[in-house]
Design a protein around this motif. Sequence first.
Motif, short mmCIF file in Angstrom:
data_model
loop_
_atom_site.label_atom_id
_atom_site.label_comp_id
_atom_site.label_asym_id
_atom_site.label_seq_id
_atom_site.Cartn_x
_atom_site.Cartn_y
_atom_site.Cartn_z
N ASP A 128 0.83 -1.21 0.00
CA ASP A 128 0.00 0.00 0.00
C ASP A 128 0.87 1.26 0.00
O ASP A 128 2.10 1.21 0.15
CB ASP A 128 -0.99 0.00 1.17
CG ASP A 128 -0.32 0.05 2.55
OD1 ASP A 128 0.83 0.52 2.66
OD2 ASP A 128 -0.97 -0.38 3.53
N ASN A 129 0.23 2.41 -0.17
CA ASN A 129 0.95 3.66 -0.31
C ASN A 129 1.72 4.06 0.95
O ASN A 129 2.76 4.71 0.86
CB ASN A 129 0.00 4.79 -0.73
CG ASN A 129 -0.14 4.88 -2.24
OD1 ASN A 129 0.46 4.09 -2.97
ND2 ASN A 129 -0.92 5.84 -2.71
N THR B 235 5.65 4.67 0.89
CA THR B 235 6.24 5.91 1.39
C THR B 235 7.32 5.61 2.42
O THR B 235 8.38 6.24 2.42
CB THR B 235 5.16 6.82 2.00
OG1 THR B 235 4.13 7.04 1.04
CG2 THR B 235 5.74 8.17 2.41
N ARG B 236 7.07 4.64 3.31
CA ARG B 236 8.10 4.26 4.28
C ARG B 236 9.37 3.81 3.56
O ARG B 236 10.49 4.17 3.96
CB ARG B 236 7.60 3.12 5.17
CG ARG B 236 6.48 3.49 6.14
CD ARG B 236 6.19 2.34 7.10
NE ARG B 236 4.91 2.56 7.76
CZ ARG B 236 3.75 2.01 7.39
NH1 ARG B 236 3.73 1.18 6.34
NH2 ARG B 236 2.64 2.27 8.05
N ARG B 237 9.20 3.02 2.50
CA ARG B 237 10.37 2.53 1.77
C ARG B 237 11.14 3.67 1.10
O ARG B 237 12.38 3.67 1.09
CB ARG B 237 9.94 1.50 0.72
CG ARG B 237 9.42 0.20 1.32
CD ARG B 237 9.07 -0.81 0.24
NE ARG B 237 8.58 -2.07 0.80
CZ ARG B 237 8.41 -3.18 0.11
NH1 ARG B 237 8.69 -3.20 -1.19
NH2 ARG B 237 7.96 -4.28 0.69
N LEU B 238 10.41 4.63 0.55
CA LEU B 238 11.11 5.77 -0.06
C LEU B 238 11.80 6.62 0.99
O LEU B 238 12.90 7.15 0.76
CB LEU B 238 10.13 6.62 -0.87
CG LEU B 238 9.59 6.00 -2.16
CD1 LEU B 238 8.83 7.04 -2.98
CD2 LEU B 238 10.71 5.38 -3.02
N LEU C 97 7.28 8.02 9.48
CA LEU C 97 6.00 8.38 8.88
C LEU C 97 4.86 8.18 9.87
O LEU C 97 4.00 9.05 10.02
CB LEU C 97 5.76 7.54 7.63
CG LEU C 97 4.39 7.71 6.97
CD1 LEU C 97 4.23 9.12 6.41
CD2 LEU C 97 4.19 6.67 5.86
N ASP C 98 4.85 7.04 10.56
CA ASP C 98 3.79 6.76 11.53
C ASP C 98 3.87 7.71 12.72
O ASP C 98 2.85 8.16 13.24
CB ASP C 98 3.91 5.31 11.99
CG ASP C 98 3.86 4.34 10.81
OD1 ASP C 98 2.75 3.97 10.40
OD2 ASP C 98 4.93 4.00 10.29
N TYR C 99 5.11 8.03 13.12
CA TYR C 99 5.30 8.99 14.21
C TYR C 99 4.73 10.36 13.83
O TYR C 99 4.01 10.99 14.61
CB TYR C 99 6.80 9.11 14.52
CG TYR C 99 7.15 10.23 15.45
CD1 TYR C 99 7.06 10.07 16.84
CD2 TYR C 99 7.59 11.46 14.96
CE1 TYR C 99 7.39 11.11 17.70
CE2 TYR C 99 7.92 12.50 15.81
CZ TYR C 99 7.82 12.32 17.19
OH TYR C 99 8.14 13.36 18.03
N VAL D 192 8.87 15.52 -0.31
CA VAL D 192 8.42 15.22 -1.68
C VAL D 192 7.69 13.88 -1.77
O VAL D 192 6.55 13.82 -2.24
CB VAL D 192 9.60 15.29 -2.67
CG1 VAL D 192 9.15 14.88 -4.07
CG2 VAL D 192 10.17 16.71 -2.70
N PRO D 193 8.29 12.75 -1.33
CA PRO D 193 7.54 11.49 -1.44
C PRO D 193 6.31 11.46 -0.54
O PRO D 193 5.29 10.85 -0.92
CB PRO D 193 8.57 10.43 -1.02
CG PRO D 193 9.61 11.15 -0.25
CD PRO D 193 9.67 12.52 -0.85
N MET D 194 6.37 12.10 0.61
CA MET D 194 5.18 12.11 1.48
C MET D 194 4.04 12.87 0.82
O MET D 194 2.87 12.49 0.93
CB MET D 194 5.52 12.72 2.84
CG MET D 194 6.32 11.78 3.73
SD MET D 194 6.44 12.34 5.45
CE MET D 194 7.92 13.32 5.37
#
Length: 500
Positions: free
Chosen positions: A151-152, A156-159, A275-277, A358-360
């Motif tokens: 999923d997105n 995003t985490r991977r980027l 990202l989750d934080y 940018v990726p976020m």
Amino acid sequence: MRLFGRKNGKVATNGEPATRNGSLSSKSSFKSAPNPKNGNGSTFTSPSLPDITLPAPPDPKVDPAAYLRSIYAVRERSRYVYNKAKRNQLNHFTVDLTKFNETASYVVSIINRDYKPDYHSIPPHGRWQHFEAGGRPRVDQLLASWPSSIDNQERTRRLIDLFVVSVVLDAGAGTKWSYKSKESGKVYRRSEGLAIASLEMFKAGCFSSHPSEPCQVDGTGLKRLGLEQLEKGLQVSETNPIAGLEGRAGLMSRLGDAMSNSAIFGSDGRPGGMLDYLLSHPSTQATSVPIITVPTLWNCLMSGLENLWPPTRTKIDGISLGDAWPCSSMPAGSLAQTWESIVPFHKLTQWLCYSLMVPMNKLLNIRFAGEELLTGLPEYRNGGLLVDTGLLTLKESDVKRGLAAFRNNSMLKGQQTVEVIPLFSTDDDVIVEWRAVTVGFLDELLLEVNGILGLRGTDQLTLAQMLEAGSWKGGRELAEVSRPNTKEPPILIMSDGTVF
């Protein structure tokens, strides 16, 4: 001797410029750039965002270390040096303000050449563009290679994983290093070479401790990455040396240690865990789209990655300040406190902010409030632009000292011996003053560039767009013309791989 340049107000405690002293040439359209409002209960407005109240900056009289580590301090402290530059009172450079319009016009010419009339298409400055060197959309291709079951949020985490490692490795590589892509066979250098090298290492699982999940970065994987593995991944050899290899390896190890902060990076110890934080942070607004404040992102990076800095960096009360340095152009005297002599830059953290937003935004439509707080990046391409256009000229005594350092360094194996250029260490007062004044002039250039382009209101370029399309690119292109053998900036900084 004119080898390294071409010639033809006080600050209030809140960082706002005081009344100008009228010392500028009447022929210049040079204007004083306003500071972004800096907290204290004020709000930033955006045509696409609701009003967001940003936190006030730390009080330097109460907690000087917290203040100097904040994003607010970068522009405020640099402005002291910049105001001296406007009066031609710098310790290491002479300033020719009649060259300001010429500098702005050059930046505009670069922007027009590549983007006119589609200025809105200019991307913000960030690592994403470096991955696309040679016109290949490598990030999009990477995303397309993953199964649709990812999923997105995980994409995003991977980027974020990739971008953090790539930015941390992105110190000056030197003139002799290059990277031959294993995928295309093409050769890349400098930032683009480091970007593609880190991307191919990422895809090969070099930063992951899980063989079944190569496209991730985690603390265990980073700490397993030794000097030999990094040397192999970056294709370093005796005939292909890179500046600061040991320093980069140390950064990777310390980045691995930082991943143990599970509050920020999660139980998996991944950079992408931030990202989750960020999404769950109390300051994040969940309206029609998530809105994260830049100070929240900033504090996440400064706190989460604080152990990256070598222990020799500037400290106050035992607290490492990171990319912050004493400067002789800052306030001094019996009434000045220790913190007042220090100017912070935090270039790595700012480069991370610009790059991670940018990726976020692209993948999750996350918006950021307070982007105006970020400054132009105080590094050698933006700073070199100011020297190569003649706006700044290194003073004769410093030229002699820098050339002596270059000669001594050239005696070492593998070091540059052509196109003699003044050389200084990162903590040298010349470099600190140069970086500080670069921050101020980039603010001024943004105003002038938008004026020349005739852009108003929401059509105006942001600072991140001008950095991407104009000043950074223009600084590099001037270096290529002025010093074609090495393409080095007009002033060299001795790199250990840990300073950006």
